[in-house]
Design a protein around this motif. Sequence first.
Motif, PDB file in Angstrom:
ATOM      1  N   THR A  11      65.502 121.711 -14.907  1.00 58.62           N
ATOM      2  CA  THR A  11      64.361 121.795 -15.802  1.00 58.62           C
ATOM      3  C   THR A  11      63.858 123.218 -15.815  1.00 58.62           C
ATOM      4  N   LYS A  13      60.757 125.457 -17.034  1.00 57.59           N
ATOM      5  CA  LYS A  13      59.375 125.397 -17.517  1.00 57.59           C
ATOM      6  C   LYS A  13      58.854 126.820 -17.605  1.00 57.59           C
ATOM      7  N   ALA A  14      58.224 127.157 -18.746  1.00 59.12           N
ATOM      8  CA  ALA A  14      57.685 128.499 -18.915  1.00 59.12           C
ATOM      9  C   ALA A  14      56.526 128.449 -19.895  1.00 59.12           C
ATOM     10  N   ASP A  15      55.519 129.267 -19.649  1.00 60.03           N
ATOM     11  CA  ASP A  15      54.412 129.391 -20.585  1.00 60.03           C
ATOM     12  C   ASP A  15      54.688 130.484 -21.610  1.00 60.03           C
TER      13      ASP A  15
END
Length: 130
Positions: A11, A13-15
């Motif tokens: 997975t 996930k990054a902003d």
Amino acid sequence: KRRDIGDAMSTLKADTIQNTSGGAVTLTKQSAAKGFASIVYSGATPTNNNSVNVSSIAYQAVGQLDVNFTNAFGNTHYAGNVSKRNTVNNDSAETVIRDAAGQVDIRFFENGSTHDDPHEVNFVVHGDLA
């Protein structure tokens, strides 16, 4: 060690994703929309139900909206597509005017010449971001 597909799931996930210089990432070989909006009118007041890359929607006059982008396009050579639904009369036309890299003007007409406030508007835009 050899791993078979399906042995593990990853997975990411990054902003924020940036290029190595800290700017916007250049996406290649794709044509994803760079913005959209789903707008519903309550009387003459447009409400932004859902959107991506839209900072605000300004009601200018009957049948005239300005959509302001959160992230501007690189130039005014982007493409917009808009559709509307009226609850009374379906005879209509829509016009997308690329006003500036950070804004697009949308005009709605009934019977070809009279400005008309629609009940529902859907807008999608494609192009290169700045």
